[in-house]
Design a protein around this motif. Structure first.
Motif, PDB file in Angstrom:
ATOM      1  N   SER A 127       0.823  -1.217   0.000  1.00  0.00           N
ATOM      2  CA  SER A 127       0.000   0.000   0.000  1.00  0.00           C
ATOM      3  C   SER A 127       0.853   1.262   0.000  1.00  0.00           C
ATOM      4  O   SER A 127       0.826   2.058   0.926  1.00  0.00           O
ATOM      5  N   LEU A 128       1.619   1.435  -1.051  1.00  0.00           N
ATOM      6  CA  LEU A 128       2.483   2.609  -1.164  1.00  0.00           C
ATOM      7  C   LEU A 128       1.678   3.890  -1.040  1.00  0.00           C
ATOM      8  O   LEU A 128       0.571   3.991  -1.579  1.00  0.00           O
ATOM      9  N   THR A 129       2.223   4.857  -0.349  1.00  0.00           N
ATOM     10  CA  THR A 129       1.550   6.138  -0.171  1.00  0.00           C
ATOM     11  C   THR A 129       1.379   6.816  -1.527  1.00  0.00           C
ATOM     12  O   THR A 129       2.344   6.975  -2.274  1.00  0.00           O
ATOM     13  N   GLY A 130       0.165   7.185  -1.844  1.00  0.00           N
ATOM     14  CA  GLY A 130      -0.137   7.788  -3.141  1.00  0.00           C
ATOM     15  C   GLY A 130      -0.424   6.767  -4.222  1.00  0.00           C
ATOM     16  O   GLY A 130      -0.887   7.109  -5.294  1.00  0.00           O
ATOM     17  N   LYS A 131      -0.126   5.509  -3.961  1.00  0.00           N
ATOM     18  CA  LYS A 131      -0.364   4.408  -4.901  1.00  0.00           C
ATOM     19  C   LYS A 131      -0.858   3.204  -4.090  1.00  0.00           C
ATOM     20  O   LYS A 131      -0.206   2.174  -4.029  1.00  0.00           O
ATOM     21  N   GLU A 132      -2.001   3.353  -3.433  1.00  0.00           N
ATOM     22  CA  GLU A 132      -2.487   2.371  -2.480  1.00  0.00           C
ATOM     23  C   GLU A 132      -2.689   0.977  -3.072  1.00  0.00           C
ATOM     24  O   GLU A 132      -2.707  -0.008  -2.355  1.00  0.00           O
ATOM     25  N   PHE A 133      -2.837   0.860  -4.371  1.00  0.00           N
ATOM     26  CA  PHE A 133      -3.054  -0.450  -4.996  1.00  0.00           C
ATOM     27  C   PHE A 133      -1.752  -1.067  -5.510  1.00  0.00           C
ATOM     28  O   PHE A 133      -1.768  -2.036  -6.236  1.00  0.00           O
ATOM     29  N   TYR A 134      -0.617  -0.492  -5.113  1.00  0.00           N
ATOM     30  CA  TYR A 134       0.683  -0.976  -5.576  1.00  0.00           C
ATOM     31  C   TYR A 134       1.532  -1.429  -4.397  1.00  0.00           C
ATOM     32  O   TYR A 134       1.430  -0.896  -3.297  1.00  0.00           O
ATOM     33  N   ASP A 135       2.373  -2.407  -4.638  1.00  0.00           N
ATOM     34  CA  ASP A 135       3.392  -2.861  -3.691  1.00  0.00           C
ATOM     35  C   ASP A 135       4.754  -2.642  -4.337  1.00  0.00           C
ATOM     36  O   ASP A 135       4.858  -2.456  -5.542  1.00  0.00           O
ATOM     37  N   ALA A 136       5.791  -2.668  -3.527  1.00  0.00           N
ATOM     38  CA  ALA A 136       7.152  -2.537  -4.046  1.00  0.00           C
ATOM     39  C   ALA A 136       8.043  -3.564  -3.357  1.00  0.00           C
ATOM     40  O   ALA A 136       7.860  -3.869  -2.179  1.00  0.00           O
ATOM     41  N   LEU A 137       8.993  -4.100  -4.105  1.00  0.00           N
ATOM     42  CA  LEU A 137      10.033  -4.964  -3.555  1.00  0.00           C
ATOM     43  C   LEU A 137      11.334  -4.179  -3.601  1.00  0.00           C
ATOM     44  O   LEU A 137      11.758  -3.726  -4.666  1.00  0.00           O
ATOM     45  N   VAL A 138      11.955  -4.009  -2.451  1.00  0.00           N
ATOM     46  CA  VAL A 138      13.157  -3.184  -2.362  1.00  0.00           C
ATOM     47  C   VAL A 138      14.305  -4.032  -1.824  1.00  0.00           C
ATOM     48  O   VAL A 138      14.188  -4.640  -0.762  1.00  0.00           O
ATOM     49  N   PRO A 139      15.437  -4.076  -2.529  1.00  0.00           N
ATOM     50  CA  PRO A 139      16.615  -4.797  -2.020  1.00  0.00           C
ATOM     51  C   PRO A 139      17.204  -4.061  -0.804  1.00  0.00           C
ATOM     52  O   PRO A 139      17.253  -2.831  -0.781  1.00  0.00           O
ATOM     53  N   PHE A 140      17.638  -4.812   0.191  1.00  0.00           N
ATOM     54  CA  PHE A 140      18.204  -4.210   1.395  1.00  0.00           C
ATOM     55  C   PHE A 140      19.436  -3.365   1.092  1.00  0.00           C
ATOM     56  O   PHE A 140      19.641  -2.331   1.727  1.00  0.00           O
ATOM     57  N   ASP A 141      20.237  -3.767   0.122  1.00  0.00           N
ATOM     58  CA  ASP A 141      21.456  -3.014  -0.178  1.00  0.00           C
ATOM     59  C   ASP A 141      21.182  -1.677  -0.875  1.00  0.00           C
ATOM     60  O   ASP A 141      22.090  -0.875  -1.041  1.00  0.00           O
ATOM     61  N   LYS A 142      19.946  -1.424  -1.276  1.00  0.00           N
ATOM     62  CA  LYS A 142      19.583  -0.152  -1.908  1.00  0.00           C
ATOM     63  C   LYS A 142      18.939   0.815  -0.917  1.00  0.00           C
ATOM     64  O   LYS A 142      18.597   1.930  -1.267  1.00  0.00           O
ATOM     65  N   ILE A 143      18.771   0.383   0.339  1.00  0.00           N
ATOM     66  CA  ILE A 143      18.146   1.223   1.363  1.00  0.00           C
ATOM     67  C   ILE A 143      19.236   1.994   2.094  1.00  0.00           C
ATOM     68  O   ILE A 143      20.170   1.418   2.634  1.00  0.00           O
ATOM     69  N   GLU A 144      19.098   3.314   2.089  1.00  0.00           N
ATOM     70  CA  GLU A 144      20.065   4.179   2.754  1.00  0.00           C
ATOM     71  C   GLU A 144      19.621   4.516   4.171  1.00  0.00           C
ATOM     72  O   GLU A 144      20.439   4.606   5.077  1.00  0.00           O
ATOM     73  N   ALA A 145      18.301   4.717   4.366  1.00  0.00           N
ATOM     74  CA  ALA A 145      17.780   5.071   5.695  1.00  0.00           C
ATOM     75  C   ALA A 145      16.336   4.601   5.812  1.00  0.00           C
ATOM     76  O   ALA A 145      15.614   4.479   4.822  1.00  0.00           O
ATOM     77  N   VAL A 146      15.924   4.340   7.055  1.00  0.00           N
ATOM     78  CA  VAL A 146      14.548   3.946   7.362  1.00  0.00           C
ATOM     79  C   VAL A 146      13.970   5.011   8.276  1.00  0.00           C
ATOM     80  O   VAL A 146      14.540   5.338   9.309  1.00  0.00           O
ATOM     81  N   GLU A 147      12.826   5.551   7.872  1.00  0.00           N
ATOM     82  CA  GLU A 147      12.160   6.585   8.654  1.00  0.00           C
ATOM     83  C   GLU A 147      10.877   5.987   9.221  1.00  0.00           C
ATOM     84  O   GLU A 147      10.069   5.411   8.503  1.00  0.00           O
TER      85      GLU A 147
END
Length: 98
Positions: free
Chosen positions: A74-94
């Protein structure tokens, strides 16, 4: 009598909410051995914003966590979408605490 009962109720509610707030604050503090993966595992089904190495941000709810990927539902602004994100591409978690 009613005023005394009301005062006791207000004091107990205040004490209960202050205790819960303090406990919640402690839960969000990472330990020295946390990784992005282990921290996100603690935040399953919670809203987070991921800041990526590319400069983009993705906000959503933490879903399934795999060996190399995290699913944001449920991505913000795109509630009908999901995303798969690799851990090595994440710089920070808020994470929102309140």
């Amino acid at each position: 009598m009613k005023r005394t009962l009301f005062a006791c109720l207000c004091i107990s509610l205040y004490a209960f909410s202050a205790t819960n707030y303090a406990a919640e604050t402690v839960k969000t503090a990472p330990s020295t051995q946390d990784t992005v993966k282990s921290y996100l595992m603690q935040k399953t089904k919670k809203a987070v914003t991921l800041h990526l190495v590319s400069g983009k941000t993705l906000s959503g709810t933490v879903g399934t966590i795999g060996q190399h990927l995290v699913q944001l539902k449920s991505l913000t602004g795109k509630e009908f979408y999901d995303a798969l994100v690799p851990f090595d591409k994440i710089e920070a978690v808020e994470v929102r605490n309140r």
